[in-house]
Design a protein around this motif. Structure first.
Motif, PDB file in Angstrom:
ATOM      1  N   PRO A  54       0.802  -1.235   0.000  1.00  0.00           N
ATOM      2  CA  PRO A  54       0.000   0.000   0.000  1.00  0.00           C
ATOM      3  C   PRO A  54       0.831   1.279   0.000  1.00  0.00           C
ATOM      4  O   PRO A  54       0.381   2.300  -0.494  1.00  0.00           O
ATOM      5  N   VAL A  55       2.021   1.230   0.578  1.00  0.00           N
ATOM      6  CA  VAL A  55       2.884   2.414   0.562  1.00  0.00           C
ATOM      7  C   VAL A  55       4.120   2.027  -0.245  1.00  0.00           C
ATOM      8  O   VAL A  55       4.850   1.109   0.130  1.00  0.00           O
TER       9      VAL A  55
ATOM     10  N   THR B 185       0.486   3.957   9.817  1.00  0.00           N
ATOM     11  CA  THR B 185       0.648   3.726   8.380  1.00  0.00           C
ATOM     12  C   THR B 185       1.445   2.439   8.176  1.00  0.00           C
ATOM     13  O   THR B 185       2.372   2.156   8.948  1.00  0.00           O
ATOM     14  N   TYR B 186       1.109   1.681   7.128  1.00  0.00           N
ATOM     15  CA  TYR B 186       1.880   0.487   6.793  1.00  0.00           C
ATOM     16  C   TYR B 186       3.356   0.888   6.620  1.00  0.00           C
ATOM     17  O   TYR B 186       3.652   1.811   5.856  1.00  0.00           O
ATOM     18  N   GLY B 428      -3.592   0.971   3.840  1.00  0.00           N
ATOM     19  CA  GLY B 428      -2.351   1.207   4.587  1.00  0.00           C
ATOM     20  C   GLY B 428      -2.300   2.570   5.248  1.00  0.00           C
ATOM     21  O   GLY B 428      -1.228   3.052   5.610  1.00  0.00           O
ATOM     22  N   HIS B 452      -1.489   8.616   4.329  1.00  0.00           N
ATOM     23  CA  HIS B 452      -0.235   7.933   4.679  1.00  0.00           C
ATOM     24  C   HIS B 452       0.725   8.838   5.456  1.00  0.00           C
ATOM     25  O   HIS B 452       0.958   9.987   5.070  1.00  0.00           O
TER      26      HIS B 452
END
Lengths: 93, 468
Positions: A54-55, B185-186, B428, B452
């Motif tokens: 996702p990031v 956050t991931y 995420g 994020h």
């Protein structure tokens, strides 16, 4: 489209030996889950790239230098199956 | 009671040298044991002896008791991820978040109950504990980090628990138990040393009594780690600076997705709507938005999570660690024997589902499709974040259910209960679940989501609500 699954093939791939009751239970469960989840087929995803993380992070590597690692006895400390300095495993052939 | 302090009050006194740690840890042990008898929330409780107490000398978390989800590896203390197959596993190393806590002077006082490998919404898919909600023992504490939710809500001394979330496993127990849960956050917190469920979704985060408590711990566990190549290349910061002491949200734009209020318990909806009105009264601008992809999130999540889990769990084969049997068969029969004997029903269900999603002929239809839907979910949420600082809604659609009610639910019924927390977990993005009223004494959680690496924003909004 109603989904039918082959529980023998899936469980064999997953290295699980199921009882007859489990086979019945999981066939029913997986079919009802997959039929409910089939709604994703309605979403148009043409030209959409999959997101694996996702990031997004690119090429993160650590410095290539030798560091202390586990000694043999510590690495073997969580198994009953050992032979000398090695893990003992089942027959492969 | 003399130890009923907040984490920041305790740390202030601890730094001044005003804590008698022998007396404090005697109280910690007594209270923890007493609560564990009632709520069965610990898998392991290490003895904090005088030798350990003597090591308390410095650090920003000097002498602070910490519990950690059983899936987080702790050197020399059993870490079994709530799984029978890993019972007895003693890691020879600490997870990065644990070594960072220890470096700052924190003390690990227990490993908390969870669904096996994180597979569950109610903390019932485990043979190791029968964890109960501290507000009503006939109800679930939520899952999968149920033990951490109980610890945060029930222990009356300064303490924070480390949970882990894949699809909502920090927010859900925080909501059901009445605690504050922060899912970062991931990649914000290293996953090194976490017994994994799904690599592209797992996140370690704190559960505590207040937003300030969880912000304090996040400050010390966040930041890039050379041992986790997916950790975000950003240094940690002092997250307590975002605490909104004046409860002022003037100029803050908050989005409320209409899809988050579908199929919701009416009383939960009323409490959350009241909470949103409270945010507005503190100066926030409330904007109704639409997140149409919410309808597809649960399916996409379970396809991705179980596909990853089915490969991760391939390592449990009765050889290097965990449960084993006498080695006498061919490897195929041996692996099947160990895995079939020790995995719970839910683990088998998820392994089978994930194996199916990755099989030739179905991979594009399920696994890859789910990955593309994740792209659309992130794009849709980012669009909302262009004009809004945060998204707000209920954490869970219900209050903690009774165990007798859970018995009547099918697997698919349970999976769909996770929908609201799945959206930010798939994307995420960071999220905070904060208590927002009660129904008949049972807590309700409000989730605050931001973009994020924007943990500061959710801490700011959550603490404003807390301080109002």
């Amino acid at each position: 489209m109603t989904i039918k699954i082959d529980i023998e093939k899936i469980s064999s791939t997953a290295k699980l030996k199921l009882t007859d009751n489990e086979k019945k239970l999981f066939t029913k469960d997986l079919e009802s889950i997959l039929n409910a989840f089939n709604n994703i087929s309605k979403v148009n995803t043409d030209n959409i790239k999959p997101t694996f993380h996702p990031v997004e992070v690119k090429n993160i590597t650590r410095e290539d230098k030798v560091e202390k690692s586990l000694d043999t006895e510590t690495a073997l400390s969580n198994t009953k199956n050992r032979q000398g300095r090695y893990f003992l495993g089942p027959r492969a052939i | 009671m003399k130890y009923r302090q907040s984490v920041s009050e305790f740390l202030k006194e601890s730094k001044k040298g005003n804590i008698d740690y022998s007396d404090f840890y005697a109280y910690v042990a007594e209270q923890t044991e007493k609560n564990n008898k009632k709520f069965d929330f610990l898998v392991t409780m290490p003895d904090i002896d005088e030798k350990t107490i003597k090591t308390i000398s410095k650090g920003n978390l000097k002498g602070l008791p910490i519990t950690a989800k059983d899936a987080i590896c702790t050197k020399g203390i059993q870490s079994s991820a709530g799984a029978e197959i890993l019972k007895g596993y003693i890691p020879p190393f600490d997870a990065t978040c644990i070594s960072r806590i220890k470096k700052e002077g924190g003390i690990i006082i227990g490993k908390t109950a969870q669904d096996e490998f994180g597979f569950g919404t109610f903390c019932i898919n485990t043979a190791l504990n029968k964890a109960k909600n501290p507000n009503d023992i006939s109800r679930s504490p939520g899952g999968s980090s149920g033990g951490s939710g109980i610890a945060a809500a029930a222990l009356d001394f300064p303490h924070v628990s480390l949970g882990e979330s894949t699809g909502g496993s920090i927010s859900c127990p925080a909501s059901f138990c009445g605690a504050v849960g922060l899912t970062p956050t991931y990649g914000r917190v290293s996953r090194y040393g976490l017994i994994d469920y799904a690599n592209s979704l797992d996140k370690i985060g704190p559960i505590g009594k207040t937003t300030e408590d969880v912000a304090t711990i996040l400050s010390h566990i966040a930041g890039q780690d050379p041992m986790d190549s997916t950790s975000a290349p950003k240094k940690s910061e002092d997250y307590t600076k975002y605490i909104n002491k004046d409860a002022n949200l003037k100029g803050t734009n908050i989005a409320v997705p209409k899809e988050f209020f579908k199929d919701l318990d009416a009383k939960v909806e009323k409490n959350i709507r009241d909470g949103i009105a409270q945010l507005e009264s503190l100066g926030a601008n409330i904007n109704e938005v639409s997140l149409k992809m919410t309808d597809y999130a649960t399916a996409a999540y379970y396809m991705i999570a179980t596909a990853e889990a089915s490969t991760n769990l391939a390592k449990y084969s009765g050889m290097r660690y965990g449960q084993s049997e006498k080695i006498e068969d061919h490897f195929d029969e041996y692996f099947q024997k160990v895995r079939s004997k020790y995995f719970t029903e839910e683990s088998k269900r998820r392994i089978l589902l994930g194996t199916f999603a990755r099989m030739e002929g179905y991979r594009d239809q399920y696994y890859l499709k789910a990955m593309k839907i994740r792209t659309l979910i992130i794009e849709e949420m980012n669009k909302v974040f262009k004009n809004n600082d945060a998204i707000v809604g209920p954490t869970m659609p219900i209050i903690a259910p009774k165990f007798t009610e859970i018995d009547k639910l099918s697997a698919i019924d349970i999976y769909t209960i996770d929908t609201l927390s799945i959206m930010p977990n798939l994307a995420g993005t960071p999220m905070l679940s904060i208590p927002c009223g009660t129904i008949n004494n049972m807590p309700i959680g409000m989730q605050i989501i931001s973009s994020h690496l924007n943990e500061g924003r959710i801490i700011n909004i959550g603490s404003a609500l807390e301080n109002s």
